[in-house]
Scaffold this motif. Structure first.
Motif, PDB file in Angstrom:
ATOM      1  N   GLY A  46      12.700 -14.134 -31.165  1.00 16.61           N
ATOM      2  CA  GLY A  46      13.035 -15.419 -30.250  1.00 16.61           C
ATOM      3  C   GLY A  46      14.518 -15.447 -30.085  1.00 16.61           C
ATOM      4  O   GLY A  46      14.738 -16.016 -28.800  1.00 16.61           O
ATOM      5  N   GLN A  47      15.000 -15.655 -31.222  1.00 12.23           N
ATOM      6  CA  GLN A  47      16.745 -15.638 -31.276  1.00 12.23           C
ATOM      7  C   GLN A  47      17.187 -14.544 -30.184  1.00 12.23           C
ATOM      8  O   GLN A  47      18.091 -14.836 -29.549  1.00 12.23           O
ATOM      9  N   ILE A  48      16.651 -13.466 -30.263  1.00 14.96           N
ATOM     10  CA  ILE A  48      17.085 -12.374 -29.273  1.00 14.96           C
ATOM     11  C   ILE A  48      16.682 -12.710 -27.857  1.00 14.96           C
ATOM     12  O   ILE A  48      17.529 -12.938 -26.921  1.00 14.96           O
ATOM     13  N   ILE A  57      20.605 -12.238 -18.860  1.00 14.44           N
ATOM     14  CA  ILE A  57      20.285 -10.807 -18.917  1.00 14.44           C
ATOM     15  C   ILE A  57      18.724 -10.591 -19.112  1.00 14.44           C
ATOM     16  O   ILE A  57      18.515 -11.267 -19.932  1.00 14.44           O
ATOM     17  N   SER A  58      18.325  -9.165 -19.071  1.00 10.22           N
ATOM     18  CA  SER A  58      16.961  -9.020 -19.499  1.00 10.22           C
ATOM     19  C   SER A  58      17.152  -8.270 -20.855  1.00 10.22           C
ATOM     20  O   SER A  58      18.199  -7.652 -21.099  1.00 10.22           O
ATOM     21  N   MET A  62      20.003  -5.812 -22.692  1.00  5.00           N
ATOM     22  CA  MET A  62      20.951  -5.957 -23.883  1.00  5.00           C
ATOM     23  C   MET A  62      20.986  -4.791 -24.691  1.00  5.00           C
ATOM     24  O   MET A  62      20.211  -3.933 -24.743  1.00  5.00           O
ATOM     25  N   GLU A  63      22.435  -4.694 -25.099  1.00  6.92           N
ATOM     26  CA  GLU A  63      22.668  -3.578 -26.042  1.00  6.92           C
ATOM     27  C   GLU A  63      21.870  -3.400 -27.436  1.00  6.92           C
ATOM     28  O   GLU A  63      21.624  -4.508 -27.988  1.00  6.92           O
ATOM     29  N   ASN A  64      21.818  -2.403 -27.785  1.00  9.11           N
ATOM     30  CA  ASN A  64      20.728  -2.432 -29.143  1.00  9.11           C
ATOM     31  C   ASN A  64      21.702  -2.945 -30.553  1.00  9.11           C
ATOM     32  O   ASN A  64      21.094  -3.629 -31.164  1.00  9.11           O
TER      33      ASN A  64
END
Length: 79
Positions: A46-48, A57-58, A62-64
């Motif tokens: 959820g934080q991500i 952004i989707s 998002m970068e790993n």
């Protein structure tokens, strides 16, 4: 390759069985442990999601490394 997949599934099943037996040995309810693990995962993920939304952004964009950083920050925060 189906045979390989079936073998992997069987090995994972063995791991689940071993974990349940470890829980039983430690007098821990495996269902409760799984539920708590699911709750932690949901909170951290959820934080991500929240950070992705803030940045507009989707998750796929998002970068790993950033996802990992957010995940670790959530762990430190007790989530």
């Amino acid at each position: 390759h189906t045979g390989g997949r079936e073998q992997i599934e069987a090995e994972i099943g063995d791991m689940f069985f071993t974990i349940v037996n470890l829980c039983r040995h430690l007098k821990i309810d495996p269902e409760t442990a799984l539920q708590r693990g699911n709750m932690k995962f949901t909170a951290r993920f959820g934080q991500i999601e929240k950070k992705a939304k803030e940045k507009k952004i989707s998750l796929s964009d998002m970068e790993n490394d950033e996802m990992e950083r957010i995940w670790e920050a959530a762990k430190v925060a007790g989530l």
